[in-house]
Design a protein around this motif. Structure first.
Motif, PDB file in Angstrom:
ATOM      1  N   UNK A   1       0.836  -1.203   0.000  1.00 43.59           N
ATOM      2  CA  UNK A   1       0.000   0.000   0.000  1.00 43.59           C
ATOM      3  C   UNK A   1       0.878   1.264   0.000  1.00 43.59           C
ATOM      4  N   UNK A   2       1.959   1.243   0.787  1.00 45.87           N
ATOM      5  CA  UNK A   2       2.851   2.415   0.854  1.00 45.87           C
ATOM      6  C   UNK A   2       3.417   2.751  -0.526  1.00 45.87           C
ATOM      7  N   UNK A   3       3.781   1.713  -1.281  1.00 48.81           N
ATOM      8  CA  UNK A   3       4.327   1.938  -2.629  1.00 48.81           C
ATOM      9  C   UNK A   3       3.286   2.653  -3.494  1.00 48.81           C
ATOM     10  N   UNK A   4       2.036   2.279  -3.317  1.00 43.93           N
ATOM     11  CA  UNK A   4       0.957   2.913  -4.089  1.00 43.93           C
ATOM     12  C   UNK A   4       0.686   4.334  -3.570  1.00 43.93           C
ATOM     13  N   UNK A   5       0.625   4.486  -2.242  1.00 43.42           N
ATOM     14  CA  UNK A   5       0.312   5.811  -1.658  1.00 43.42           C
ATOM     15  C   UNK A   5       1.357   6.860  -2.025  1.00 43.42           C
ATOM     16  N   UNK A   6       2.606   6.433  -2.199  1.00 46.22           N
ATOM     17  CA  UNK A   6       3.673   7.378  -2.576  1.00 46.22           C
ATOM     18  C   UNK A   6       3.354   8.056  -3.903  1.00 46.22           C
ATOM     19  N   UNK A   7       2.671   7.339  -4.774  1.00 43.43           N
ATOM     20  CA  UNK A   7       2.291   7.900  -6.075  1.00 43.43           C
ATOM     21  C   UNK A   7       0.940   8.602  -5.967  1.00 43.43           C
ATOM     22  N   UNK A   8       0.007   7.994  -5.208  1.00 42.91           N
ATOM     23  CA  UNK A   8      -1.356   8.529  -5.147  1.00 42.91           C
ATOM     24  C   UNK A   8      -1.444   9.856  -4.403  1.00 42.91           C
ATOM     25  N   UNK A   9      -0.770   9.919  -3.233  1.00 43.68           N
ATOM     26  CA  UNK A   9      -0.857  11.169  -2.458  1.00 43.68           C
ATOM     27  C   UNK A   9       0.385  11.324  -1.579  1.00 43.68           C
ATOM     28  N   UNK A  10       1.509  11.671  -2.203  1.00 43.15           N
ATOM     29  CA  UNK A  10       2.777  11.737  -1.459  1.00 43.15           C
ATOM     30  C   UNK A  10       2.799  12.807  -0.362  1.00 43.15           C
ATOM     31  N   UNK A  11       1.887  13.794  -0.458  1.00 40.42           N
ATOM     32  CA  UNK A  11       1.903  14.869   0.547  1.00 40.42           C
ATOM     33  C   UNK A  11       1.443  14.398   1.917  1.00 40.42           C
ATOM     34  N   UNK A  12       0.833  13.202   2.002  1.00 41.92           N
ATOM     35  CA  UNK A  12       0.364  12.709   3.299  1.00 41.92           C
ATOM     36  C   UNK A  12       1.531  12.366   4.238  1.00 41.92           C
ATOM     37  N   UNK A  13       2.743  12.186   3.668  1.00 41.68           N
ATOM     38  CA  UNK A  13       3.845  11.671   4.485  1.00 41.68           C
ATOM     39  C   UNK A  13       4.673  12.785   5.126  1.00 41.68           C
ATOM     40  N   UNK A  14       5.117  12.506   6.355  1.00 41.99           N
ATOM     41  CA  UNK A  14       6.049  13.397   7.065  1.00 41.99           C
ATOM     42  C   UNK A  14       7.347  12.618   7.319  1.00 41.99           C
ATOM     43  N   UNK A  15       7.255  11.542   8.110  1.00 45.88           N
ATOM     44  CA  UNK A  15       8.404  10.651   8.317  1.00 45.88           C
ATOM     45  C   UNK A  15       7.945   9.217   8.035  1.00 45.88           C
ATOM     46  N   UNK A  16       8.636   8.554   7.124  1.00 44.91           N
ATOM     47  CA  UNK A  16       8.386   7.128   6.874  1.00 44.91           C
ATOM     48  C   UNK A  16       9.542   6.364   7.505  1.00 44.91           C
ATOM     49  N   UNK A  17       9.242   5.382   8.343  1.00 43.32           N
ATOM     50  CA  UNK A  17      10.317   4.562   8.904  1.00 43.32           C
ATOM     51  C   UNK A  17      10.090   3.119   8.482  1.00 43.32           C
ATOM     52  N   UNK A  18      11.176   2.474   8.059  1.00 46.69           N
ATOM     53  CA  UNK A  18      11.002   1.113   7.576  1.00 46.69           C
ATOM     54  C   UNK A  18      12.317   0.346   7.592  1.00 46.69           C
ATOM     55  N   UNK A  19      12.199  -0.969   7.401  1.00 48.98           N
ATOM     56  CA  UNK A  19      13.402  -1.812   7.463  1.00 48.98           C
ATOM     57  C   UNK A  19      14.235  -1.619   6.190  1.00 48.98           C
ATOM     58  N   UNK A  20      15.394  -2.243   6.200  1.00 45.71           N
ATOM     59  CA  UNK A  20      16.423  -1.984   5.205  1.00 45.71           C
ATOM     60  C   UNK A  20      15.944  -2.126   3.745  1.00 45.71           C
ATOM     61  N   UNK A  21      15.419  -3.285   3.389  1.00 42.53           N
ATOM     62  CA  UNK A  21      15.118  -3.492   1.971  1.00 42.53           C
ATOM     63  C   UNK A  21      13.898  -2.686   1.517  1.00 42.53           C
ATOM     64  N   UNK A  22      12.868  -2.607   2.361  1.00 40.24           N
ATOM     65  CA  UNK A  22      11.704  -1.803   1.975  1.00 40.24           C
ATOM     66  C   UNK A  22      12.134  -0.342   1.758  1.00 40.24           C
ATOM     67  N   UNK A  23      13.028   0.150   2.636  1.00 40.30           N
ATOM     68  CA  UNK A  23      13.483   1.545   2.530  1.00 40.30           C
ATOM     69  C   UNK A  23      14.287   1.774   1.268  1.00 40.30           C
ATOM     70  N   UNK A  24      15.087   0.795   0.903  1.00 35.43           N
ATOM     71  CA  UNK A  24      15.888   0.863  -0.321  1.00 35.43           C
ATOM     72  C   UNK A  24      14.965   1.023  -1.528  1.00 35.43           C
ATOM     73  N   UNK A  25      13.954   0.185  -1.578  1.00 30.92           N
ATOM     74  CA  UNK A  25      13.067   0.179  -2.750  1.00 30.92           C
ATOM     75  C   UNK A  25      12.178   1.429  -2.773  1.00 30.92           C
ATOM     76  N   UNK A  26      11.571   1.741  -1.630  1.00 32.19           N
ATOM     77  CA  UNK A  26      10.634   2.873  -1.612  1.00 32.19           C
ATOM     78  C   UNK A  26      11.332   4.198  -1.903  1.00 32.19           C
ATOM     79  N   UNK A  27      12.615   4.322  -1.495  1.00 31.73           N
ATOM     80  CA  UNK A  27      13.272   5.615  -1.723  1.00 31.73           C
ATOM     81  C   UNK A  27      13.597   5.821  -3.210  1.00 31.73           C
ATOM     82  N   UNK A  28      13.968   4.786  -3.935  1.00 33.20           N
ATOM     83  CA  UNK A  28      14.156   4.961  -5.379  1.00 33.20           C
ATOM     84  C   UNK A  28      12.821   5.346  -6.030  1.00 33.20           C
TER      85      UNK A  28
END
Ligand SMILES: NC(=O)C1=CN([C@@H]2O[C@H](COP(=O)(O)OP(=O)(O)OC[C@H]3O[C@@H](n4cnc5c(N)ncnc54)[C@H](O)[C@@H]3O)[C@@H](O)[C@H]2O)C=CC1
Ligand SMILES: CC(C)CC(=O)C(=O)O
Ligand SMILES: [Mg+2]
Length: 369
Positions: A224-251
């Protein structure tokens, strides 16, 4: 101020973007009367070729003797068929582990002048400003066993996702600390509907959240986070996540700003010795052509000045110079219209010059204040 900075350019465009960044740091030292001593170290493919290992002992020593570290990127097709321990990426992973660089901060903030450069519609990206806090020394990238095996008589393979509870706790604390100084909203991203590690992550997140009553905690599944980043990125302030999810979501998140070549990062340790690196890799497809965007690395150096040396004014001078140069229409090939791109070196020069202008203005303001 006198500071020693370890420089680990690495492979591919890593060298090109670090070169330009060093020029800018030299200009900062001159304008603001600091002394920066630069000590170069080998890492990645270059280190494999010259020393037979992706992270030579000398490099670790150079880093430990420095006040901060700037890294370009590692990797390339030349080493892709090497055994795992002789891959360039192993050098970076080992350095992160050796220096306990557990908190990787990846700010995602749109540039006013690049709102049309994102593949997303302008109204979705205008005003986006969040930070991905990626755990950097645990999870699947480090767990053992990680190997080919025979399982139940069949050829098989295993990677291991291991987290100690304190490792989860400290990255969550980092995220809550950051959020408490921002818009006070933490989105903890996991896969708790499938993974036991994510269920423990959620428990720890709830425990940490109880210590920060002003900060709201939201749990979000990674798909869902991967989708929300495209759908409404302004909702986020701080995203915290484990190593691989963070690697992928940041690209993925980089495209909100328009290019992976814009995303800076800080890899922090509780020892106080931090490493600053662009989010991107060595980009073999464009390496050696003087066309890479150096802004991610230049802004990582600004993060270093602020975070490691407390040089807020100097950090702002770099950030302002980058803004000015983009506002003036300068674009590297990743962002430019056909035929209108400036080179890596040219945009570096422009940023360096804009720095001078800004500091001249600061001097005038100081003289009259
Ligand atoms: N921190 C590091 O050292 C990292 C290293 N890598 C390594 O880099 C190598 C290439 O990996 P890829 O998957 O291609 O990822 P990459 O991040 O190097 O490149 C992905 C795409 O983005 C473009 N790109 C990246 N940085 C750019 C910049 N500054 N300016 C303009 N365009 C840019 C590249 O040209 C490419 O099309 C691999 O060996 C990989 O393991 C990948 C990610 C991080
Ligand atoms: C070890 C690196 C190649 C992993 C990566 O892609 C990153 O840190 O962004
Ligand atoms: Mg990555």
């Amino acid at each position: 101020m006198k500071k020693t900075i370890a420089l680990l350019p690495g492979d591919g465009i890593g060298k090109e973007v670090v070169d330009v960044t060093v020029d800018i740091l030299k200009a900062i030292a001159e304008h603001f009367h600091h002394q920066f001593q630069f000590n170069y170290g080998l890492i990645g493919g270059d280190a494999i070729d010259q020393k037979g290992t992706p992270l030579p002992e000398e490099t670790i020593a150079i880093c430990k003797d420095s006040d901060a570290i700037i890294l370009g990127a590692v990797g390339g097709p030349k080493w892709d068929q090497n055994p795992m321990e002789l891959r360039p990426e192993r050098g970076l992973l080992a350095l992160r582990k050796e220096l306990d660089l557990f908190a990787n901060l990846r700010p995602i903030k749109t540039f006013e002048s690049l709102l049309d450069s994102s593949p997303l519609k302008k109204e979705y990206v205008d005003g986006v400003d969040f930070v991905i806090v990626r755990e950097l020394t645990g999870g699947l990238y480090f767990g053992k066993p990680s190997e080919r095996i025979v399982h139940e008589g069949e050829d098989a393979v295993v990677d291991t996702l291991l987290y100690k509870r304190y490792e989860i706790e400290r990255i969550l604390v980092s995220a809550f600390e950051i959020a408490s100084k921002r818009r006070k909203h933490v989105t903890s991203v996991d896969k708790a509907n499938v993974l036991e590690s994510s269920r423990v992550w959620r428990e720890v997140a709830e425990e940490v959240a109880a210590r920060y009553p002003d900060v709201t905690l939201e749990h979000m599944l990674v798909d869902n986070a991967a989708m929300q980043l495209i759908r409404s990125p302004k909702q986020f302030d701080v995203i915290v996540t484990e190593n691989m999810f963070g690697d992928i979501l940041s690209d993925e998140a980089s495209m909100i700003t328009g290019s992976l070549g814009l995303l800076s990062s800080a890899s922090l340790s509780s020892s106080g010795l931090h490493l600053f690196e662009p989010v991107h890799g060595s980009a073999p497809d464009i390496a050696g052509k003087n066309i890479a965007n150096p802004i991610a690395t230049i802004l990582s150096a600004a993060m270093m000045l602020r975070q490691s040396f407390g040089l807020e004014e100097e950090a702002k001078a770099i950030e302002k110079a980058v803004d000015n140069v983009l506002n003036a229409g300068n674009r590297t090939a990743d962002l430019a219209e056909d035929g209108k791109a400036v080179s890596t070196k040219q945009i570096g020069e422009e940023i360096k010059n804009a720095l001078g202008d800004d500091h001249a203005i600061l001097n005038i303001m100081e003289a009259y204040s």
